[in-house]
Design an enzyme around this catalytic site. Sequence first.
Site, mmCIF file in Angstrom:
data_model
loop_
_atom_site.group_PDB
_atom_site.id
_atom_site.type_symbol
_atom_site.label_atom_id
_atom_site.label_comp_id
_atom_site.label_asym_id
_atom_site.label_seq_id
_atom_site.Cartn_x
_atom_site.Cartn_y
_atom_site.Cartn_z
ATOM 1 N N CYS A 130 0.820 -1.227 0.000
ATOM 2 C CA CYS A 130 0.000 0.000 0.000
ATOM 3 C C CYS A 130 0.847 1.268 0.000
ATOM 4 O O CYS A 130 0.325 2.359 -0.241
ATOM 5 C CB CYS A 130 -0.940 0.003 1.192
ATOM 6 S SG CYS A 130 -2.008 -1.437 1.250
ATOM 7 N N HIS A 271 -3.078 7.349 2.321
ATOM 8 C CA HIS A 271 -3.552 6.063 1.799
ATOM 9 C C HIS A 271 -4.926 5.751 2.386
ATOM 10 O O HIS A 271 -5.118 5.798 3.599
ATOM 11 C CB HIS A 271 -2.554 4.961 2.146
ATOM 12 C CG HIS A 271 -3.107 3.596 1.959
ATOM 13 N ND1 HIS A 271 -3.772 3.222 0.805
ATOM 14 C CD2 HIS A 271 -3.128 2.514 2.775
ATOM 15 C CE1 HIS A 271 -4.173 1.964 0.923
ATOM 16 N NE2 HIS A 271 -3.792 1.511 2.114
ATOM 17 N N ASN A 301 -10.417 -0.036 -0.013
ATOM 18 C CA ASN A 301 -8.959 0.067 0.079
ATOM 19 C C ASN A 301 -8.355 -0.483 -1.211
ATOM 20 O O ASN A 301 -8.461 -1.680 -1.477
ATOM 21 C CB ASN A 301 -8.493 -0.729 1.310
ATOM 22 C CG ASN A 301 -6.989 -0.657 1.530
ATOM 23 O OD1 ASN A 301 -6.219 -0.438 0.597
ATOM 24 N ND2 ASN A 301 -6.575 -0.874 2.767
HETATM 25 O O1 UT7 Z 1 -3.988 -0.904 3.443
HETATM 26 C C1 UT7 Z 1 -2.989 -1.150 4.397
HETATM 27 C C2 UT7 Z 1 -3.173 -2.443 5.058
HETATM 28 N N1 UT7 Z 1 -4.466 -2.650 5.644
HETATM 29 C C3 UT7 Z 1 -5.044 -1.858 6.573
HETATM 30 O O2 UT7 Z 1 -4.584 -0.790 6.865
HETATM 31 C C4 UT7 Z 1 -6.245 -2.398 7.289
HETATM 32 C C5 UT7 Z 1 -6.084 -2.235 8.789
HETATM 33 N N2 UT7 Z 1 -7.068 -2.914 9.600
HETATM 34 C C6 UT7 Z 1 -8.404 -2.648 9.545
HETATM 35 O O3 UT7 Z 1 -8.853 -1.829 8.766
HETATM 36 C C7 UT7 Z 1 -9.304 -3.330 10.532
HETATM 37 O O4 UT7 Z 1 -8.502 -4.058 11.444
HETATM 38 C C8 UT7 Z 1 -10.351 -4.281 9.893
HETATM 39 C C9 UT7 Z 1 -11.377 -3.464 9.131
HETATM 40 C C10 UT7 Z 1 -9.673 -5.268 8.952
HETATM 41 C C11 UT7 Z 1 -11.087 -5.027 10.991
HETATM 42 O O5 UT7 Z 1 -11.661 -4.121 11.918
HETATM 43 P P1 UT7 Z 1 -11.397 -4.300 13.481
HETATM 44 O O6 UT7 Z 1 -12.166 -3.255 14.137
HETATM 45 O O7 UT7 Z 1 -9.893 -4.292 13.697
HETATM 46 O O8 UT7 Z 1 -12.043 -5.707 13.773
HETATM 47 P P2 UT7 Z 1 -11.350 -7.026 14.340
HETATM 48 O O9 UT7 Z 1 -10.545 -7.677 13.278
HETATM 49 O O10 UT7 Z 1 -10.696 -6.733 15.631
HETATM 50 O O11 UT7 Z 1 -12.640 -7.887 14.605
HETATM 51 C C12 UT7 Z 1 -13.647 -7.476 15.549
HETATM 52 C C13 UT7 Z 1 -14.801 -8.452 15.447
HETATM 53 C C14 UT7 Z 1 -14.373 -9.909 15.445
HETATM 54 O O12 UT7 Z 1 -15.347 -10.646 16.137
HETATM 55 P P3 UT7 Z 1 -15.123 -11.063 17.680
HETATM 56 O O13 UT7 Z 1 -13.860 -11.877 17.673
HETATM 57 O O14 UT7 Z 1 -14.988 -9.783 18.428
HETATM 58 O O15 UT7 Z 1 -16.359 -11.814 17.987
HETATM 59 C C15 UT7 Z 1 -14.398 -10.289 13.998
HETATM 60 O O16 UT7 Z 1 -14.610 -11.673 13.786
HETATM 61 O O17 UT7 Z 1 -15.478 -8.241 14.194
HETATM 62 C C16 UT7 Z 1 -15.567 -9.488 13.502
HETATM 63 N N3 UT7 Z 1 -15.529 -9.210 12.058
HETATM 64 C C17 UT7 Z 1 -16.636 -8.949 11.355
HETATM 65 N N4 UT7 Z 1 -17.935 -8.899 11.692
HETATM 66 C C18 UT7 Z 1 -18.824 -8.601 10.716
HETATM 67 C C19 UT7 Z 1 -14.445 -9.128 11.248
HETATM 68 N N5 UT7 Z 1 -14.844 -8.835 10.017
HETATM 69 C C20 UT7 Z 1 -16.195 -8.716 10.041
HETATM 70 C C21 UT7 Z 1 -17.150 -8.424 9.073
HETATM 71 N N6 UT7 Z 1 -18.445 -8.374 9.447
HETATM 72 N N7 UT7 Z 1 -16.826 -8.163 7.776
#
Ligand code: UT7
Length: 351
Positions: A130, A271, A301
């Site tokens: 990225c 980004h 993204n």
């Molecule tokens: O481009 C450069 C590289 N990438 C980035 O910069 C991306 C950086 N990271 C992010 O944008 C975020 O970490 C994500 C959008 C990928 C995820 O958001 P988050 O707030 O960090 O969520 P998480 O991974 O900590 O997950 C929280 C909860 C989990 O459930 P539990 O374990 O709390 O029950 C996940 O399983 O949300 C769940 N979850 C979802 N729920 C509904 C993860 N993805 C989804 C989804 N829909 N699509």
Amino acid sequence: MRSPATGGGAPSRTGLPAVPRSAVVMGVGGWLPPDVVTNDDLAARLDTSDAWIRTRTGIARRHVAGRGTAVSDLAVEAGRRALASAGGPAVDAVVLATMTPDHPVPATAPVVAARLGLDGVPAFDLAATCAGFVYGLASAAGLIAASVAERVLVIGAEVLTGIVDPRDRSLAVLFADGAGAVVLRAGHDEPGALGPVVLGSDGARDDLLYIPGGGSRARAGGLPAGTGGEFLRMRGREIFRNAVERMAESSRRALEAAGWKTGDVDRLVAHQANARILAALGDELEIPADRRPSTIEHTGNTASASIPLLLAETVADGRLRPGHRVLITAFGGGLAWGATTLVWPELPAGH
Ligand code: UT7
């Protein structure tokens, strides 16, 4: 202090020309493939919801490359638009930042150059995830400073939907497809000239965002086929935290090197990873929300494409205007990050 690419000029001791040259933006263009996938489309096949995606990422919809569309197809469209915006100059080098090339071998940039009618010019791919577009700007500035090229086309293009497991809800909602490009020319201390470019990497954290298969490490380790090793893996929360820290730190260094304060920044062009990352970065740098244009709601993204897409869109709709002081910053897997500054110029063909 000015970087070698941007300033100064010591007397020559060799008889060779010793005049450092700036790299000056003279054109910008973007291209999004026409197919759109909404959050509701994703929620129809994955355990997710429009509300979760909007709240956690700021994304409402995203463009996706249809079947039969490869990254070179998107890159050519963006490149064509950037060249038109620059008034159709002769370009003598092409840098393509991508993590989704058409093939592992050869590089995609020569194919893009040939399809743009630029046969014979140096053209190479650049792999910095990225952060690829900022690395691309630095590479173009280097090519210009070293007199390898007078004008360089820098493209960021991705078909990320091809490397995301469609069953992986956390990544399938985030990553999308698109391309953007700028044309840089040799110049001096003038509007459009890139300020000092700050780059960094941390390969000790390569496990935060990677694809296990397809490379020599997987071949050496005998990664069995059919185990999902071809898809992207990401530790989202750690990437999130590192993204904010590294973009803030490199931005501060780029601003200091340019002699600017954060209060001088008219537009933060960061980004487009996640709306929450953008908000946290803006707050950390104390750059107010009305100076933080974004495309994430409708692009998702798009990795190395996101910054030139944002530049192209904001030039077209007037959010980015000549004279604006712009801070550019990016972060991605590698880890890799970078930042630079410029005063937005008048473009030869407008927008
Ligand atoms: O481009 C450069 C590289 N990438 C980035 O910069 C991306 C950086 N990271 C992010 O944008 C975020 O970490 C994500 C959008 C990928 C995820 O958001 P988050 O707030 O960090 O969520 P998480 O991974 O900590 O997950 C929280 C909860 C989990 O459930 P539990 O374990 O709390 O029950 C996940 O399983 O949300 C769940 N979850 C979802 N729920 C509904 C993860 N993805 C989804 C989804 N829909 N699509």
